[in-house]
Design a protein around this motif. Structure first.
Motif, PDB file in Angstrom:
ATOM      1  N   GLN A  90     -24.469 -13.476  -7.689  1.00  0.00           N
ATOM      2  CA  GLN A  90     -23.803 -14.342  -6.721  1.00  0.00           C
ATOM      3  C   GLN A  90     -23.413 -13.526  -5.492  1.00  0.00           C
ATOM      4  O   GLN A  90     -23.098 -12.342  -5.592  1.00  0.00           O
ATOM      5  N   PRO A  91     -23.399 -14.149  -4.309  1.00  0.00           N
ATOM      6  CA  PRO A  91     -22.967 -13.413  -3.120  1.00  0.00           C
ATOM      7  C   PRO A  91     -21.496 -13.019  -3.240  1.00  0.00           C
ATOM      8  O   PRO A  91     -20.689 -13.760  -3.791  1.00  0.00           O
ATOM      9  N   ALA A  92     -21.206 -11.843  -2.731  1.00  0.00           N
ATOM     10  CA  ALA A  92     -19.839 -11.331  -2.802  1.00  0.00           C
ATOM     11  C   ALA A  92     -19.594 -10.426  -1.606  1.00  0.00           C
ATOM     12  O   ALA A  92     -20.523 -10.034  -0.908  1.00  0.00           O
ATOM     13  N   PHE A  93     -18.330 -10.093  -1.385  1.00  0.00           N
ATOM     14  CA  PHE A  93     -18.006  -9.137  -0.334  1.00  0.00           C
ATOM     15  C   PHE A  93     -16.752  -8.369  -0.696  1.00  0.00           C
ATOM     16  O   PHE A  93     -15.841  -8.894  -1.313  1.00  0.00           O
ATOM     17  N   GLY A  94     -16.773  -7.095  -0.331  1.00  0.00           N
ATOM     18  CA  GLY A  94     -15.585  -6.266  -0.430  1.00  0.00           C
ATOM     19  C   GLY A  94     -14.788  -6.468   0.841  1.00  0.00           C
ATOM     20  O   GLY A  94     -15.352  -6.523   1.932  1.00  0.00           O
ATOM     21  N   GLY A 143      -6.156   0.526   8.510  1.00  0.00           N
ATOM     22  CA  GLY A 143      -4.818   1.026   8.794  1.00  0.00           C
ATOM     23  C   GLY A 143      -4.717   1.663  10.171  1.00  0.00           C
ATOM     24  O   GLY A 143      -5.716   1.812  10.883  1.00  0.00           O
ATOM     25  N   PRO A 144      -3.513   2.073  10.563  1.00  0.00           N
ATOM     26  CA  PRO A 144      -3.308   2.680  11.876  1.00  0.00           C
ATOM     27  C   PRO A 144      -4.077   3.987  12.053  1.00  0.00           C
ATOM     28  O   PRO A 144      -4.371   4.389  13.175  1.00  0.00           O
ATOM     29  N   ASP A 145      -4.434   4.626  10.935  1.00  0.00           N
ATOM     30  CA  ASP A 145      -5.201   5.874  10.996  1.00  0.00           C
ATOM     31  C   ASP A 145      -6.696   5.612  11.167  1.00  0.00           C
ATOM     32  O   ASP A 145      -7.494   6.540  11.271  1.00  0.00           O
ATOM     33  N   GLY A 146      -7.097   4.315  11.183  1.00  0.00           N
ATOM     34  CA  GLY A 146      -8.491   3.956  11.355  1.00  0.00           C
ATOM     35  C   GLY A 146      -9.269   3.835  10.068  1.00  0.00           C
ATOM     36  O   GLY A 146     -10.393   3.347  10.058  1.00  0.00           O
ATOM     37  N   ILE A 147      -8.699   4.273   8.958  1.00  0.00           N
ATOM     38  CA  ILE A 147      -9.372   4.174   7.663  1.00  0.00           C
ATOM     39  C   ILE A 147      -9.126   2.779   7.088  1.00  0.00           C
ATOM     40  O   ILE A 147      -8.008   2.277   7.107  1.00  0.00           O
ATOM     41  N   ALA A 148     -10.193   2.150   6.609  1.00  0.00           N
ATOM     42  CA  ALA A 148     -10.080   0.821   6.013  1.00  0.00           C
ATOM     43  C   ALA A 148      -9.980   0.976   4.501  1.00  0.00           C
ATOM     44  O   ALA A 148     -10.870   1.536   3.863  1.00  0.00           O
ATOM     45  N   HIS A 149      -8.899   0.480   3.944  1.00  0.00           N
ATOM     46  CA  HIS A 149      -8.656   0.570   2.505  1.00  0.00           C
ATOM     47  C   HIS A 149      -9.013  -0.759   1.846  1.00  0.00           C
ATOM     48  O   HIS A 149      -8.655  -1.825   2.348  1.00  0.00           O
ATOM     49  N   GLY A 150      -9.718  -0.679   0.722  1.00  0.00           N
ATOM     50  CA  GLY A 150     -10.140  -1.874   0.008  1.00  0.00           C
ATOM     51  C   GLY A 150      -8.953  -2.688  -0.457  1.00  0.00           C
ATOM     52  O   GLY A 150      -7.950  -2.140  -0.924  1.00  0.00           O
ATOM     53  N   ILE A 151      -9.065  -4.008  -0.300  1.00  0.00           N
ATOM     54  CA  ILE A 151      -8.006  -4.897  -0.769  1.00  0.00           C
ATOM     55  C   ILE A 151      -8.541  -5.899  -1.793  1.00  0.00           C
ATOM     56  O   ILE A 151      -7.807  -6.750  -2.254  1.00  0.00           O
ATOM     57  N   GLY A 152      -9.821  -5.775  -2.151  1.00  0.00           N
ATOM     58  CA  GLY A 152     -10.349  -6.631  -3.205  1.00  0.00           C
ATOM     59  C   GLY A 152     -11.811  -6.980  -3.020  1.00  0.00           C
ATOM     60  O   GLY A 152     -12.445  -6.618  -2.033  1.00  0.00           O
ATOM     61  N   VAL A 186     -12.359  -3.039  -8.942  1.00  0.00           N
ATOM     62  CA  VAL A 186     -13.748  -3.380  -9.257  1.00  0.00           C
ATOM     63  C   VAL A 186     -14.724  -3.047  -8.130  1.00  0.00           C
ATOM     64  O   VAL A 186     -15.934  -3.104  -8.337  1.00  0.00           O
ATOM     65  N   LEU A 187     -14.252  -2.724  -6.942  1.00  0.00           N
ATOM     66  CA  LEU A 187     -15.153  -2.482  -5.812  1.00  0.00           C
ATOM     67  C   LEU A 187     -16.302  -1.528  -6.137  1.00  0.00           C
ATOM     68  O   LEU A 187     -17.460  -1.887  -5.913  1.00  0.00           O
ATOM     69  N   PRO A 188     -16.053  -0.332  -6.656  1.00  0.00           N
ATOM     70  CA  PRO A 188     -17.158   0.598  -6.904  1.00  0.00           C
ATOM     71  C   PRO A 188     -18.194   0.084  -7.907  1.00  0.00           C
ATOM     72  O   PRO A 188     -19.356   0.468  -7.855  1.00  0.00           O
ATOM     73  N   ARG A 189     -17.815  -0.798  -8.804  1.00  0.00           N
ATOM     74  CA  ARG A 189     -18.762  -1.337  -9.789  1.00  0.00           C
ATOM     75  C   ARG A 189     -19.820  -2.229  -9.164  1.00  0.00           C
ATOM     76  O   ARG A 189     -20.872  -2.465  -9.744  1.00  0.00           O
TER      77      ARG A 189
END
Length: 88
Positions: free
Chosen positions: A36-40, A45-54, A75-78
């Motif tokens: 099925q289609p999915a997206f992370g 953040g203010p430092d420019g790094i995007a942190h996974g939220i689901g 579950v993101l890396p899976r």
């Protein structure tokens, strides 16, 4: 393994207002989960790094979205997407 989020769409108005307020910046990374289609989803953040939220998995009925199941960040890396995205 982390299961689906228990947050339903009933509270979407209040949660949506909080999530998308204050100029927050989101990034999406396309993938698939169980065919099925999915997206992370990532919050930058203010430092420019995007942190996974689901991870959100779409259920399709024909050419329409009939459901959306959200999983927590674990579950993101899976399913391909990393836990964070580098600064751009």
């Amino acid at each position: 393994m982390a299961g689906p989020s228990d947050r339903g769409f009933r509270r979407r108005d209040a949660e949506g207002a909080a999530i998308f307020a204050a100029g927050r910046r989101f990034d999406l990374v396309a993938t698939s989960a169980n065919g099925q289609p999915a997206f992370g989803a990532y919050l930058r953040g203010p430092d420019g790094i995007a942190h996974g939220i689901g991870l959100s998995v779409l259920t399709l009925a024909g050419d329409r979205i009939s459901g959306l199941t959200r999983f927590d960040t674990a579950v993101l890396p899976r399913f391909g997407p990393p836990r964070s995205l580098p600064n751009r």
